[in-house]
Design a protein around this motif. Structure first.
Motif, PDB file in Angstrom:
ATOM      1  N   THR A  27      13.562  16.639  56.831  1.00 41.10           N
ATOM      2  CA  THR A  27      12.139  16.690  57.156  1.00 41.10           C
ATOM      3  C   THR A  27      11.418  17.387  56.011  1.00 41.10           C
ATOM      4  O   THR A  27      11.994  18.185  55.278  1.00 41.10           O
ATOM      5  N   LYS A  41      10.232  12.616  58.377  1.00 41.31           N
ATOM      6  CA  LYS A  41      10.585  12.932  59.766  1.00 41.31           C
ATOM      7  C   LYS A  41      12.018  12.489  60.054  1.00 41.31           C
ATOM      8  O   LYS A  41      12.264  11.307  60.290  1.00 41.31           O
ATOM      9  N   ARG A 236       9.200   7.880  58.336  1.00 36.98           N
ATOM     10  CA  ARG A 236      10.445   7.599  59.068  1.00 36.98           C
ATOM     11  C   ARG A 236      11.132   6.371  58.482  1.00 36.98           C
ATOM     12  O   ARG A 236      10.486   5.527  57.854  1.00 36.98           O
TER      13      ARG A 236
END
Length: 249
Positions: A27, A41, A236
């Motif tokens: 992250t 993420k 992501r």
């Protein structure tokens, strides 16, 4: 050409595949006023030796941030990056610099060559940091021959085309015999023909040297040259593509 490169680097078919990079739960957050913005993420994936991987995503997706972290140029907020089993996110700056010099070769969109040095001297530069076997000048000549520039050894960057400058940059990235070559938008400053030539060169070098190549790009056409794509959307992993050249948004 001297056979040193072929002797030191096994071909992909001969080399036993292993995990060269293991990205675990990465992250990255940045402060914005009183808030914290999530850039990456929970990113996790592995890269095997000899692979040609594309990290793909639009501008602002987080792919450049991810590339900086896996290259050891930035630290994640949480998570780990293992290179050849070593957690580089926990190293001191001095030890991290040693890992970058030995294990990672970098290629940049803007080439980042030193304008006052010749092509050969630019390739030699990384070999004067740390300890490396053999003669820097011999190694540089071998690599420039490998990328098709044996006739440009003594030319400075200003005397070379954009495509030739990027070939010098790729030769420089290979100078220390790294496990990984990481390229950030390597065709971004090139026209279509030179960009295609550079991508073909990367594919050919992967076959000849067995090196692992990782490129970041916003262009699906560029990514289609890779074996596999890691598609990043809004920080992501949106898709791990195992099929050659199939990338959609």
């Amino acid at each position: 050409m001297d056979n040193t490169i072929e002797q030191t680097n096994q071909s992909m078919g001969e080399a036993e595949q292993k995990i060269v990079m293991d990205i675990k739960n990465i992250t990255r957050t940045l402060p914005l006023g009183r808030e914290r913005i999530e850039i990456l993420k929970d990113i996790s994936f592995q890269i095997m030796s000899g692979e040609f991987i594309a990290i793909v995503g639009p501008s602002g997706s987080g792919k450049s941030t991810l590339l900086g972290i896996i290259a050891g140029l930035d630290n994640p907020t949480t998570g780990q990056v293992f290179i050849d089993g070593v957690d580089v996110t926990r190293l001191s700056e001095n030890k991290l610099a040693q890992v970058r010099n030995r294990k990672i070769g970098m290629v940049f969109q803007a080439f980042n060559l030193i304008p006052t040095l010749t092509a050969q001297e630019n390739v030699e530069v990384p070999l004067y940091v740390g300890k490396h076997k053999g003669s820097p000048s011999v190694r540089a000549k071998e690599l420039l021959t490998l990328v098709g520039l044996s006739h440009r050894l003594h030319h400075r960057p200003g005397q070379l085309s954009g495509g030739e400058q990027q070939r010098v940059a790729i030769a420089r990235a290979l100078a220390t015999d790294p496990a990984l070559v990481i390229a950030d938008e390597p065709t971004g400053n090139l026209d279509a023909r030179n960009g295609s030539n550079v991508l073909k060169l990367i594919s050919d070098l992967r076959e000849q040297t067995g090196k692992t190549f990782i490129i970041a790009t916003h262009d699906p056409a560029v990514a289609s040259h890779a074996d596999r794509a890691v598609r990043i959307v809004d920080g992501r992993i949106a898709e791990l593509d195992h099929t050659h050249g199939v990338i959609t948004q």
